[in-house]
Design a protein around this motif. Structure first.
Motif, PDB file in Angstrom:
ATOM      1  N   GLY A  19      59.458  24.742 -66.208  1.00 40.61           N
ATOM      2  CA  GLY A  19      60.642  24.998 -67.037  1.00 40.61           C
ATOM      3  C   GLY A  19      61.925  24.964 -66.216  1.00 40.61           C
ATOM      4  N   THR A  20      61.872  25.614 -65.041  1.00 37.15           N
ATOM      5  CA  THR A  20      63.093  25.700 -64.239  1.00 37.15           C
ATOM      6  C   THR A  20      63.430  24.353 -63.598  1.00 37.15           C
ATOM      7  OG1 THR A  20      62.386  27.933 -63.737  1.00 37.15           O
ATOM      8  CG2 THR A  20      64.248  27.106 -62.516  1.00 37.15           C
ATOM      9  N   ILE A  21      62.395  23.674 -63.096  1.00 36.71           N
ATOM     10  CA  ILE A  21      62.677  22.357 -62.507  1.00 36.71           C
ATOM     11  C   ILE A  21      63.183  21.427 -63.611  1.00 36.71           C
ATOM     12  CG2 ILE A  21      61.616  20.329 -61.392  1.00 36.71           C
ATOM     13  CD1 ILE A  21      59.799  22.408 -59.898  1.00 36.71           C
ATOM     14  N   GLY A  22      62.583  21.547 -64.801  1.00 35.02           N
ATOM     15  CA  GLY A  22      63.036  20.749 -65.948  1.00 35.02           C
ATOM     16  C   GLY A  22      64.503  21.029 -66.261  1.00 35.02           C
ATOM     17  N   SER A  23      64.891  22.292 -66.211  1.00 34.33           N
ATOM     18  CA  SER A  23      66.291  22.619 -66.527  1.00 34.33           C
ATOM     19  C   SER A  23      67.222  22.098 -65.427  1.00 34.33           C
ATOM     20  CB  SER A  23      66.470  24.125 -66.726  1.00 34.33           C
ATOM     21  OG  SER A  23      66.437  24.806 -65.495  1.00 34.33           O
ATOM     22  N   GLY A  24      66.698  22.063 -64.170  1.00 34.54           N
ATOM     23  CA  GLY A  24      67.492  21.490 -63.078  1.00 34.54           C
ATOM     24  C   GLY A  24      67.703  19.996 -63.274  1.00 34.54           C
ATOM     25  N   VAL A  25      66.625  19.322 -63.678  1.00 33.71           N
ATOM     26  CA  VAL A  25      66.723  17.868 -63.939  1.00 33.71           C
ATOM     27  C   VAL A  25      67.700  17.618 -65.090  1.00 33.71           C
ATOM     28  CG1 VAL A  25      65.414  15.851 -64.747  1.00 33.71           C
ATOM     29  CG2 VAL A  25      64.421  17.382 -63.039  1.00 33.71           C
ATOM     30  N   LEU A  26      67.580  18.469 -66.119  1.00 31.41           N
ATOM     31  CA  LEU A  26      68.469  18.361 -67.282  1.00 31.41           C
ATOM     32  C   LEU A  26      69.930  18.535 -66.853  1.00 31.41           C
ATOM     33  CD1 LEU A  26      68.470  18.359 -70.468  1.00 31.41           C
ATOM     34  CD2 LEU A  26      68.650  20.830 -70.274  1.00 31.41           C
ATOM     35  N   SER A  86      61.369  36.772 -64.007  1.00 30.96           N
ATOM     36  CA  SER A  86      62.024  36.636 -65.310  1.00 30.96           C
ATOM     37  C   SER A  86      63.300  35.786 -65.215  1.00 30.96           C
ATOM     38  CB  SER A  86      62.355  38.013 -65.893  1.00 30.96           C
ATOM     39  OG  SER A  86      63.351  38.641 -65.124  1.00 30.96           O
ATOM     40  N   ALA A  87      63.977  35.798 -64.041  1.00 26.61           N
ATOM     41  CA  ALA A  87      65.227  35.033 -63.920  1.00 26.61           C
ATOM     42  C   ALA A  87      65.002  33.535 -64.081  1.00 26.61           C
ATOM     43  CB  ALA A  87      65.916  35.355 -62.604  1.00 26.61           C
ATOM     44  N   PRO A  88      64.148  32.910 -63.238  1.00 26.67           N
ATOM     45  CA  PRO A  88      63.957  31.470 -63.444  1.00 26.67           C
ATOM     46  C   PRO A  88      63.328  31.142 -64.791  1.00 26.67           C
ATOM     47  CG  PRO A  88      62.443  32.311 -61.762  1.00 26.67           C
ATOM     48  CD  PRO A  88      63.405  33.398 -62.063  1.00 26.67           C
ATOM     49  N   GLY A  89      62.416  32.014 -65.262  1.00 28.84           N
ATOM     50  CA  GLY A  89      61.755  31.763 -66.548  1.00 28.84           C
ATOM     51  C   GLY A  89      62.754  31.734 -67.691  1.00 28.84           C
ATOM     52  N   LEU A 108      64.796  30.100 -59.006  1.00 29.88           N
ATOM     53  CA  LEU A 108      63.415  29.725 -58.677  1.00 29.88           C
ATOM     54  C   LEU A 108      63.193  29.802 -57.161  1.00 29.88           C
ATOM     55  CD1 LEU A 108      60.673  28.684 -59.718  1.00 29.88           C
ATOM     56  CD2 LEU A 108      61.520  26.361 -59.357  1.00 29.88           C
ATOM     57  N   ILE A 109      64.198  29.323 -56.400  1.00 30.75           N
ATOM     58  CA  ILE A 109      64.083  29.391 -54.931  1.00 30.75           C
ATOM     59  C   ILE A 109      64.009  30.853 -54.480  1.00 30.75           C
ATOM     60  CG2 ILE A 109      65.281  28.882 -52.750  1.00 30.75           C
ATOM     61  CD1 ILE A 109      66.408  26.340 -54.212  1.00 30.75           C
TER      62      ILE A 109
END
Lengths: 118, 362
Positions: free
Chosen positions: B159-166, B237-240, B198-199
């Motif tokens: 989800g987080t990597i997806g939001s980064g790509v977005l 919970s933050a990255p999620g 996420l990091i």
């Protein structure tokens, strides 16, 4: 679960070795189970890292555990592997008895005595 | 700006309330009791003081993090509001109109990251107060997935990597069509902060798992695991949330970007609809995968203290069956333990603090 009593007369190294050995041979820790790192276990138990490292070294030397680089230290012992090693040792023993021209019945008697089963 | 101010004030108030709740011994005891019931883990009487002080320490870190986060999130929200040409005091709702709630997400995300860092710091710097007593430790190595369900870990990473790509895609679109930048900026910010979160989770999560757990008894070790699980869940919970909110934001921001880019409005509407359907599907998937194997809050019990988890589950089943018998009029109500959780806790603790080895933990 491992417990170390700093007030015990038994040195921490021996307490740790005996408990790990018991858990491994009883099947509580099976082959492939990953042990904690030396530093982590030393910090948790409040003992010197060298004590844990020495314990791991001894168990590794006897083939009970093995170090797999980045994967850490894992349990190598299993009832099968123990059987194989005993069989190998027995074969070596038999070869040596033959080479020395010993009496097999007497050799077995001595082996039983050494194992404490006489 | 209205939303970010409201968010910052709410965060600060929540932080103060949290601090007040642990200011008294009664408050600390109540908080510890609530956590014990939620996790299904008894607090042995001899550990009450230690556990309460550790919970209070964790809560204090959480509250101080919230207060600082309230200060951090306000300027970020303000900057986003200014950059997007937001009417600073408008309070119009969702969507991307002036005063949009979407504009607060980067600031809210930053707040979650700050709170997570404070919680992680309190977990990593746990003092060793066991003294010269018997010490207990687990004989196997543990990992992140012993505290957070693997499905949850995978989904939050995706989800987080997806939001980064977005965010990167939206940034590229905004560079190609600068008119769309004001609409895209909140999501670009949310995606970027999500990646930072996420990091932070991956780095601090591993540090928390690798940190020592000084324990004078198996029961204390079980409680150290319980607190660690709670801290990691909060850190995750933050990255999620940021990953999920980024996806959610698309439903509002992309149609506006399409409109600003000069394309027909129905294209934006269709994209928004597709995003909403996708979000619903992802939500159902997340809930199914994460809750499929039981309550994620007690995941650590099932992994690290399976006998305690099994005992709690058996007691819950017995209580349900007994209640059913009472409902059917087959048994008197007095036969049921009025507090099944308490009973489970009483008998379900891994071991007493006597120094005996636990049979329950791995």
């Amino acid at each position: 679960m491992l417990g170390i009593d700093p007030r015990s007369a038994v040195p921490p190294f021996e307490q740790l070795r005996v408990q790990l050995m018991a858990q491994i041979t009883s099947g509580e820790l099976t082959a492939g189970a990953r042990l904690p790192t030396v530093r982590r276990l030393a910090e948790d138990l409040g003992i010197a890292p060298n004590t844990v490292a020495r314990c791991y070294r001894e168990l590794e030397a006897s083939g009970v555990i093995e170090t797999r680089g980045r994967n850490g230290t894992v349990v190598a012992w299993s009832p099968d592997s123990a059987d194989r090693e005993i069989e190998q040792a027995a074969r070596g023993f038999a070869d040596r008895v033959r080479a020395l021209g010993g009496d097999p019945a007497r050799a077995l008697e001595l082996a039983r005595a050494a194992l404490g089963t006489v | 700006m209205f939303w970010i101010l409201a968010f910052s004030i709410a965060l600060a108030v929540a932080g103060v309330v949290l601090l007040l709740r642990i200011a008294t011994a009664t408050g600390r005891a109540r908080r510890a009791d609530a956590l014990a019931r939620r996790l299904g883990l008894a607090i042995p009487p001899q550990l009450q003081g230690v556990i309460e002080s550790r919970i209070a320490r964790f809560t204090r870190a959480n509250a101080i993090g919230m207060l600082l986060a309230a200060i951090v999130s306000a300027p970020i929200g303000y900057a986003i509001a200014r950059a997007t040409g937001d009417d600073l005091w408008a309070s119009r709702g969702f969507g991307n109109a002036s005063g949009s709630a979407v504009n607060i997400w980067p600031g809210a995300g930053a707040a979650l990251v700050v709170v997570g860092v404070f919680i992680a710091a309190s977990a990593i710097t746990l003092r060793d107060d066991t003294g010269d007593e018997v010490r207990f430790a687990r004989s196997t190595a543990v990992g992140l997935d012993d505290y957070i369900p693997r499905a949850q870990l995978v989904l939050l990473r995706i989800g987080t990597i997806g939001s980064g790509v977005l965010a990167a895609l939206l940034a590229a679109v905004a560079v190609a069509a600068p008119a769309t930048l004001p609409a895209a900026l909140p999501l670009i910010g949310t995606g970027a902060i999500g990646v930072i979160a996420l990091i932070v989770f991956e780095v601090f999560g591993r540090r928390i798992v690798a940190a020592r757990q000084p324990s004078g008894s198996p029961a204390e070790l079980a409680w150290n695991d319980a607190l660690r699980s709670t801290q990691l869940t909060q850190l995750a919970s933050a990255p999620g949330l940021l990953g999920y909110y980024s996806l959610l934001g698309c439903a509002f921001v992309v149609p506006r970007m399409v409109e600003l880019g000069g394309a027909p409005g129905w294209i934006g509407g269709a994209i928004g609809l597709i995003v909403v359907v996708l979000i619903a599907a992802v939500g159902v998937l997340v809930l199914t995968l994460v809750w499929g194997r039981g309550n994620p809050q007690t995941h650590f019990l099932r992994r690290l203290w399976p006998e305690v988890a099994a005992q709690n589950a058996a007691l819950a089943t017995a209580t349900t069956l007994a209640q059913a018998r009472v409902d059917e009029g087959l048994a008197p109500a007095s036969g049921i333990d009025s507090e099944p959780g308490a009973a489970a806790l009483g008998s379900g603790a891994p071991v007493t603090d006597s120094g005996e080895r636990s049979e329950g933990g791995r």
